[in-house]
Design a protein around this motif. Structure first.
Motif, PDB file in Angstrom:
ATOM      1  N   ASP A 108       0.865  -1.184   0.000  1.00 38.93           N
ATOM      2  CA  ASP A 108       0.000   0.000   0.000  1.00 38.93           C
ATOM      3  C   ASP A 108       0.898   1.229   0.000  1.00 38.93           C
ATOM      4  O   ASP A 108       1.598   1.506   0.981  1.00 38.93           O
ATOM      5  CB  ASP A 108      -0.897  -0.021   1.243  1.00 38.93           C
ATOM      6  CG  ASP A 108      -2.086   0.930   1.109  1.00 38.93           C
ATOM      7  OD1 ASP A 108      -2.232   1.541   0.040  1.00 38.93           O
ATOM      8  OD2 ASP A 108      -2.861   1.045   2.078  1.00 38.93           O
TER       9      ASP A 108
ATOM     10  N   THR B  95      -1.851  -6.068  -6.832  1.00 37.56           N
ATOM     11  CA  THR B  95      -1.632  -4.704  -7.309  1.00 37.56           C
ATOM     12  C   THR B  95      -2.952  -4.033  -7.671  1.00 37.56           C
ATOM     13  O   THR B  95      -3.928  -4.694  -8.033  1.00 37.56           O
ATOM     14  CB  THR B  95      -0.707  -4.695  -8.539  1.00 37.56           C
ATOM     15  OG1 THR B  95      -1.299  -5.466  -9.592  1.00 37.56           O
ATOM     16  CG2 THR B  95       0.657  -5.292  -8.201  1.00 37.56           C
ATOM     17  N   LEU B  96      -2.956  -2.718  -7.562  1.00 42.09           N
ATOM     18  CA  LEU B  96      -4.101  -1.906  -7.964  1.00 42.09           C
ATOM     19  C   LEU B  96      -3.649  -0.964  -9.062  1.00 42.09           C
ATOM     20  O   LEU B  96      -2.554  -0.391  -8.986  1.00 42.09           O
ATOM     21  CB  LEU B  96      -4.634  -1.097  -6.778  1.00 42.09           C
ATOM     22  CG  LEU B  96      -5.156  -1.889  -5.575  1.00 42.09           C
ATOM     23  CD1 LEU B  96      -5.593  -0.931  -4.470  1.00 42.09           C
ATOM     24  CD2 LEU B  96      -6.312  -2.792  -5.973  1.00 42.09           C
TER      25      LEU B  96
ATOM     26  N   ARG C  41      -5.809   2.772  -6.917  1.00 35.78           N
ATOM     27  CA  ARG C  41      -4.866   2.689  -5.805  1.00 35.78           C
ATOM     28  C   ARG C  41      -5.161   3.690  -4.684  1.00 35.78           C
ATOM     29  O   ARG C  41      -4.692   3.509  -3.565  1.00 35.78           O
ATOM     30  CB  ARG C  41      -3.426   2.864  -6.299  1.00 35.78           C
ATOM     31  CG  ARG C  41      -3.088   4.235  -6.853  1.00 35.78           C
ATOM     32  CD  ARG C  41      -1.639   4.284  -7.321  1.00 35.78           C
ATOM     33  NE  ARG C  41      -1.273   5.588  -7.818  1.00 35.78           N
ATOM     34  CZ  ARG C  41      -0.871   6.590  -7.057  1.00 35.78           C
ATOM     35  NH1 ARG C  41      -0.783   6.445  -5.748  1.00 35.78           N
ATOM     36  NH2 ARG C  41      -0.564   7.761  -7.593  1.00 35.78           N
TER      37      ARG C  41
ATOM     38  N   ARG D 189      -8.583  -0.505  -1.768  1.00 28.81           N
ATOM     39  CA  ARG D 189      -7.456  -0.745  -0.853  1.00 28.81           C
ATOM     40  C   ARG D 189      -7.874  -1.686   0.274  1.00 28.81           C
ATOM     41  O   ARG D 189      -7.125  -2.608   0.642  1.00 28.81           O
ATOM     42  CB  ARG D 189      -6.961   0.578  -0.278  1.00 28.81           C
ATOM     43  CG  ARG D 189      -6.230   1.468  -1.280  1.00 28.81           C
ATOM     44  CD  ARG D 189      -5.846   2.798  -0.654  1.00 28.81           C
ATOM     45  NE  ARG D 189      -5.064   2.629   0.559  1.00 28.81           N
ATOM     46  CZ  ARG D 189      -5.347   3.208   1.730  1.00 28.81           C
ATOM     47  NH1 ARG D 189      -6.427   3.990   1.840  1.00 28.81           N
ATOM     48  NH2 ARG D 189      -4.578   3.013   2.770  1.00 28.81           N
TER      49      ARG D 189
END
Length: 309
Positions: free
Chosen positions: A8, A32-33, A38, A44
């Motif tokens: 993060d 992953t974002l 993100r 998240r």
């Protein structure tokens, strides 16, 4: 078994370097974002709770908020911020000091600060073994590459090539001092003098010792021998046995990424004075490398896997 990991804050300096160290390692699966998600709290939260381990590369308040998003008793945390370094219920992520087994079994790990890594590595074993006094007003002088100061500071150094040195923390109360005092076992907060220089990465941390007036202290050669014994067998921490022949030490702007830590004990001929010096990469053992070392231990792997040593 594959361990799922969510970083993060993956686009920051520390997050990017952690991802580089994990790239191509089959032991880990990165969650992953994309750019659009993100900063989305719902995305998240989902990623945090899906991960076996979440690594927080965030400002302090955001790191606390991220921990509060965990809604299960499975997800483990490595926090690279300052938020939890002296917090109850958190393990200090310095395996050489707190014990590898302690880190391996922890659910909440707080990554050490870069300056405290050098300071604690030098002082904690000596104070713990009563070779140096706990009740002493230690001072620590240190310089770091500008990469540890965040995007704004990186931008200032890279945009203004006339900046060579930036002293800070001159109003005292630096946020690293509490962890330095606690984990070095000191009764008095150290006097901390940090500075940033015109190099992207690298760090030198120095503790001057007026041994001749310090109660209960021992000669420099015994300090070096004690540190050598303490870190014997470590693949990460090295204690130098030879003094610089010319009395000089260099910090190069061209330093490559490195996850090791080298400690020096330099003493005067009469044994009345000494200088303890730690050399490390502020982005390596001082940040990303330390996080990966803890992650390896928490995943039951060799602590040095993927490290740059």
């Amino acid at each position: 078994m594959t361990t799922s990991v969510f970083i993060d804050g993956a686009v920051g300096t520390t997050g990017l370097e952690i991802a580089e160290r994990l790239a191509g390692r089959a032991e880990f699966a990165l969650i992953t974002l994309d750019e659009a998600r993100r900063k989305d709290d719902a995305a998240r939260r989902e990623a945090i709770n899906d991960a076996d381990v979440v690594i927080l590369c965030l400002p302090d308040d955001a790191a606390r908020d991220a921990v509060a998003m965990i809604a299960n008793d499975r997800t483990r945390v490595i926090d690279a911020s300052t938020a939890h370094r002296v917090a109850e219920g958190w393990t200090y992520g310095f395996p050489e000091i707190v014990g590898r087994e302690t880190v391996a079994g922890a659910r909440r790990v707080s990554n050490p600060g870069c300056y405290p890594t050098g300071f604690i590595a030098l002082l904690a074993p000596l104070v713990h073994n009563a070779l140096l006094p706990a009740a002493w007003p230690y001072s620590v002088h240190a310089v770091s590459g500008y990469s540890g100061g965040g995007k704004a500071l990186i931008g200032r150094f890279e945009d203004d090539r006339d900046i060579a040195w930036r002293g800070y923390g001159l109003n005292f109360g630096h946020k690293h001092v509490p962890e330095m005092q606690r984990y070095a076992g000191l009764m008095i907060p150290p006097l901390f003098s940090p500075a940033v220089v015109a190099a992207h990465r690298g760090m030198v941390v120095e503790i001057p010792l007026p041994l001749g007036v310090m109660p209960g202290s021992v000669p420099p050669e015994l300090l070096r021998a004690a540190l050598t014994q303490f870190y014997e067998g470590s693949k990460v921490v090295t204690v130098a046995q030879d003094l610089p022949a010319d009395g000089e030490m260099l910090m190069r702007a061209s330093m490559e990424p490195w996850d090791g830590l080298t400690l020096h004990v330099m003493g005067s001929a009469d044994g009345e004075q000494a200088r303890l010096v730690a050399v490390l990469d502020n982005l390596g053992k001082g940040a990303s490398g330390a996080a990966v070392q803890s992650l390896n231990l928490m995943a039951g792997l060799d602590e040095t896997a993927g490290l740059r040593l």
